[in-house]
Design an enzyme around this catalytic site. Structure first.
Site, PDB file in Angstrom:
ATOM      1  N   TYR A  84      18.872  12.092  -8.913  1.00  0.00           N
ATOM      2  CA  TYR A  84      18.066  11.089  -9.609  1.00  0.00           C
ATOM      3  C   TYR A  84      18.938  10.421 -10.673  1.00  0.00           C
ATOM      4  O   TYR A  84      18.631  10.388 -11.856  1.00  0.00           O
ATOM      5  CB  TYR A  84      16.781  11.695 -10.196  1.00  0.00           C
ATOM      6  CG  TYR A  84      15.655  10.687 -10.116  1.00  0.00           C
ATOM      7  CD1 TYR A  84      15.115  10.344  -8.882  1.00  0.00           C
ATOM      8  CD2 TYR A  84      15.178  10.041 -11.244  1.00  0.00           C
ATOM      9  CE1 TYR A  84      14.127   9.380  -8.784  1.00  0.00           C
ATOM     10  CE2 TYR A  84      14.195   9.078 -11.159  1.00  0.00           C
ATOM     11  CZ  TYR A  84      13.676   8.755  -9.915  1.00  0.00           C
ATOM     12  OH  TYR A  84      12.710   7.803  -9.819  1.00  0.00           O
ATOM     13  N   HIS A  86      21.171   8.144 -13.099  1.00  0.00           N
ATOM     14  CA  HIS A  86      20.898   6.999 -13.967  1.00  0.00           C
ATOM     15  C   HIS A  86      22.209   6.554 -14.596  1.00  0.00           C
ATOM     16  O   HIS A  86      23.283   7.089 -14.264  1.00  0.00           O
ATOM     17  CB  HIS A  86      19.845   7.359 -15.023  1.00  0.00           C
ATOM     18  CG  HIS A  86      20.139   8.637 -15.746  1.00  0.00           C
ATOM     19  ND1 HIS A  86      21.204   8.790 -16.597  1.00  0.00           N
ATOM     20  CD2 HIS A  86      19.517   9.851 -15.716  1.00  0.00           C
ATOM     21  CE1 HIS A  86      21.219  10.004 -17.085  1.00  0.00           C
ATOM     22  NE2 HIS A  86      20.211  10.684 -16.560  1.00  0.00           N
ATOM     23  N   GLY A  88      23.563   7.174 -17.312  1.00  0.00           N
ATOM     24  CA  GLY A  88      24.358   8.252 -17.927  1.00  0.00           C
ATOM     25  C   GLY A  88      25.291   8.877 -16.895  1.00  0.00           C
ATOM     26  O   GLY A  88      26.485   9.089 -17.149  1.00  0.00           O
ATOM     27  N   HIS A  89      24.750   9.183 -15.696  1.00  0.00           N
ATOM     28  CA  HIS A  89      25.597   9.738 -14.623  1.00  0.00           C
ATOM     29  C   HIS A  89      26.647   8.713 -14.199  1.00  0.00           C
ATOM     30  O   HIS A  89      27.803   9.063 -13.946  1.00  0.00           O
ATOM     31  CB  HIS A  89      24.747  10.089 -13.393  1.00  0.00           C
ATOM     32  CG  HIS A  89      23.715  11.146 -13.636  1.00  0.00           C
ATOM     33  ND1 HIS A  89      22.369  10.867 -13.655  1.00  0.00           N
ATOM     34  CD2 HIS A  89      23.827  12.470 -13.841  1.00  0.00           C
ATOM     35  CE1 HIS A  89      21.694  11.985 -13.870  1.00  0.00           C
ATOM     36  NE2 HIS A  89      22.551  12.979 -13.991  1.00  0.00           N
ATOM     37  N   GLN A 205      24.494  23.092 -22.862  1.00  0.00           N
ATOM     38  CA  GLN A 205      24.997  23.327 -21.493  1.00  0.00           C
ATOM     39  C   GLN A 205      26.512  23.111 -21.441  1.00  0.00           C
ATOM     40  O   GLN A 205      27.254  23.886 -20.824  1.00  0.00           O
ATOM     41  CB  GLN A 205      24.293  22.381 -20.525  1.00  0.00           C
ATOM     42  CG  GLN A 205      24.947  22.313 -19.152  1.00  0.00           C
ATOM     43  CD  GLN A 205      24.170  21.470 -18.175  1.00  0.00           C
ATOM     44  OE1 GLN A 205      23.148  21.915 -17.673  1.00  0.00           O
ATOM     45  NE2 GLN A 205      24.634  20.275 -17.885  1.00  0.00           N
ATOM     46  N   VAL A 228      24.599   8.415 -23.086  1.00  0.00           N
ATOM     47  CA  VAL A 228      24.263   6.993 -22.891  1.00  0.00           C
ATOM     48  C   VAL A 228      22.789   6.812 -23.288  1.00  0.00           C
ATOM     49  O   VAL A 228      21.927   7.605 -22.889  1.00  0.00           O
ATOM     50  CB  VAL A 228      24.492   6.564 -21.427  1.00  0.00           C
ATOM     51  CG1 VAL A 228      24.108   5.102 -21.225  1.00  0.00           C
ATOM     52  CG2 VAL A 228      25.950   6.787 -21.045  1.00  0.00           C
ATOM     53  N   SER A 238      16.900  12.031 -16.457  1.00  0.00           N
ATOM     54  CA  SER A 238      16.074  11.926 -15.241  1.00  0.00           C
ATOM     55  C   SER A 238      14.618  12.208 -15.567  1.00  0.00           C
ATOM     56  O   SER A 238      13.712  11.732 -14.891  1.00  0.00           O
ATOM     57  CB  SER A 238      16.564  12.918 -14.183  1.00  0.00           C
ATOM     58  OG  SER A 238      17.939  12.720 -13.953  1.00  0.00           O
ATOM     59  N   ARG A 239      14.376  12.997 -16.621  1.00  0.00           N
ATOM     60  CA  ARG A 239      12.994  13.373 -16.962  1.00  0.00           C
ATOM     61  C   ARG A 239      12.238  12.255 -17.689  1.00  0.00           C
ATOM     62  O   ARG A 239      11.023  12.362 -17.855  1.00  0.00           O
ATOM     63  CB  ARG A 239      12.993  14.653 -17.794  1.00  0.00           C
ATOM     64  CG  ARG A 239      13.366  15.883 -16.964  1.00  0.00           C
ATOM     65  CD  ARG A 239      13.154  17.181 -17.723  1.00  0.00           C
ATOM     66  NE  ARG A 239      13.202  18.337 -16.847  1.00  0.00           N
ATOM     67  CZ  ARG A 239      14.278  19.097 -16.648  1.00  0.00           C
ATOM     68  NH1 ARG A 239      15.399  18.816 -17.269  1.00  0.00           N
ATOM     69  NH2 ARG A 239      14.224  20.135 -15.827  1.00  0.00           N
TER      70      ARG A 239
HETATM   71  O1  PAF Z   1      23.141  18.895 -15.982  1.00  0.00           O
HETATM   72  C1  PAF Z   1      22.763  19.063 -14.802  1.00  0.00           C
HETATM   73  O2  PAF Z   1      22.421  18.113 -14.093  1.00  0.00           O
HETATM   74  C2  PAF Z   1      22.719  20.458 -14.235  1.00  0.00           C
HETATM   75  O3  PAF Z   1      22.321  21.387 -15.171  1.00  0.00           O
HETATM   76  C3  PAF Z   1      24.039  20.895 -13.559  1.00  0.00           C
HETATM   77  C4  PAF Z   1      25.179  20.987 -14.571  1.00  0.00           C
HETATM   78  C5  PAF Z   1      24.405  19.908 -12.472  1.00  0.00           C
HETATM   79  C6  PAF Z   1      23.868  22.275 -12.922  1.00  0.00           C
HETATM   80  O4  PAF Z   1      22.828  22.279 -11.999  1.00  0.00           O
END
Ligand code: PAF
Length: 333
Positions: A84, A86, A88-89, A205, A228, A238-239
């Protein structure tokens, strides 16, 4: 088009020093195979343009493709995601494409990091769109394995990272980071030596992954990338799709609380409780926000300082209806 590409490859090859030509030829052949997805189980090609992306659903095929890329002397950038995608990705993929020869993206909604009460089944998914966005941002491969492919039998091994996993999100979601660390360890083992890109939006994370990579000596450079934001400050996630119109407006309170907190520190406040209480008050002033936490920690190990100094991170989490959102900002004094 095909012959133009062939001509330009020949020109490029001829311009190289003869000693560099075998590596170039191997890379060109690997790139050609990647773009066609020819004769390889678990690989199909997607997209319309020259830069067609290879969609891979088998983990062994993914590993072999990246091994071939490195054997040809090329570097790998890896962007693990849960899909999903966006902006940011897209910014992570663009950065990987600017810094590495071949960019792989994984799209896998990892059940291990969801508690039974969380939104695994409802987590948004749109693989076609993800592949198109990954390709447009500069990716060459997308790994999208099924859950059975990733976890053919119940996992007996769990990777858990002590200390940095424990407070903040870890306190709210006690099994979450072991699920993240386990899947990331597996994905990095499949990807092999690479630069791996993660957003600072999930700051804890990122700290967990940095520690995991250091402790277990993965041959991976972890690259943290700036969050971003939408023009009004809301961090892309995504949420955000879960937010109703009113909740979307209310959710900007997270950025306002962080910005106020940063200003307090910059203005000379050195008591973490004062900054924390101020961020609490800002978030609690928004009736649609249900505060989980607001905290100031040392950026390196996420420990709680007695007095504010050095590199700090302000982190917040709150619910807005169905959406649980997190955000953070850094400040150094
Ligand atoms: O940040 C995420 O999208 C997830 O936590 C990751 C790092 C891909 C692990 O599933």
């Amino acid at each position: 088009m095909g012959s133009n590409l062939g001509d330009s490859r020949r020109l490029l090859r001829d311009a190289l020093d003869p000693s560099e030509r075998p590596a170039y030829e191997a890379m060109a052949a690997a790139a050609h195979r990647l773009s066609r997805g020819e004769g390889r189980s678990g690989i199909t090609s997607h997209g319309g343009g020259e830069g067609r992306v290879a969609l891979i659903d088998r983990v062994d095929a993914f590993r072999k493709e990246l091994e071939a890329v490195r054997a040809a002397g090329r570097t790998v950038g890896f962007v693990p995601t849960m899909g999903y995608l966006h902006e940011g990705h897209a910014s992570l993929i663009r950065r990987a494409a600017a810094e590495c020869d071949v960019v792989a993206v994984s799209v896998f909604v990892n059940p291990l990091q969801f508690a039974p009460t969380e939104d695994l089944a409802a987590y948004p998914r749109d693989l076609e769109r993800d592949v198109a966005l990954a390709e447009a941002s500069g990716a060459h491969l997308v790994l999208s394995p099924s859950t059975e492919e990733m976890y053919p039998e119940p996992m007996a091994t769990t990777v858990s990272v002590a200390t940095v996993s424990e407070g903040l999100e870890g306190a709210q979601r006690p099994t979450h980071f072991a699920g993240v660390a386990t899947v990331v360890a597996k994905l990095l083992a499949l990807a092999g030596p690479c630069r791996a890109y993660f957003g600072e939006k999930d700051f804890q994370q990122l700290a967990v992954i940095r520690r995991l990579v250091r402790d277990l000596s993965f041959p991976v450079d972890v690259v943290g990338c700036a969050t971003v934001r939408e023009p009004d400050g809301l961090a892309m996630s995504s949420r955000n799709i879960y937010l109703t119109g009113d909740e979307r407006v209310a959710a900007t309170v997270l950025y306002r609380a962080l910005t106020d907190g940063v200003r307090l520190v910059e203005a000379g406040e050195r008591d973490p409780a004062v900054v924390r209480d101020h961020m609490h008050a800002v978030i609690e002033s928004e009736p649609r926000a249900e505060l989980d936490y607001a905290e100031v920690v040392r950026a390196g190990d996420l420990s709680l300082p007695d007095t504010l100094s050095g590199e700090l991170r302000l982190l917040v989490a709150a619910r807005f209806g169905r959406a649980r959102l997190i955000d953070n900002r850094g400040v150094t004094i």
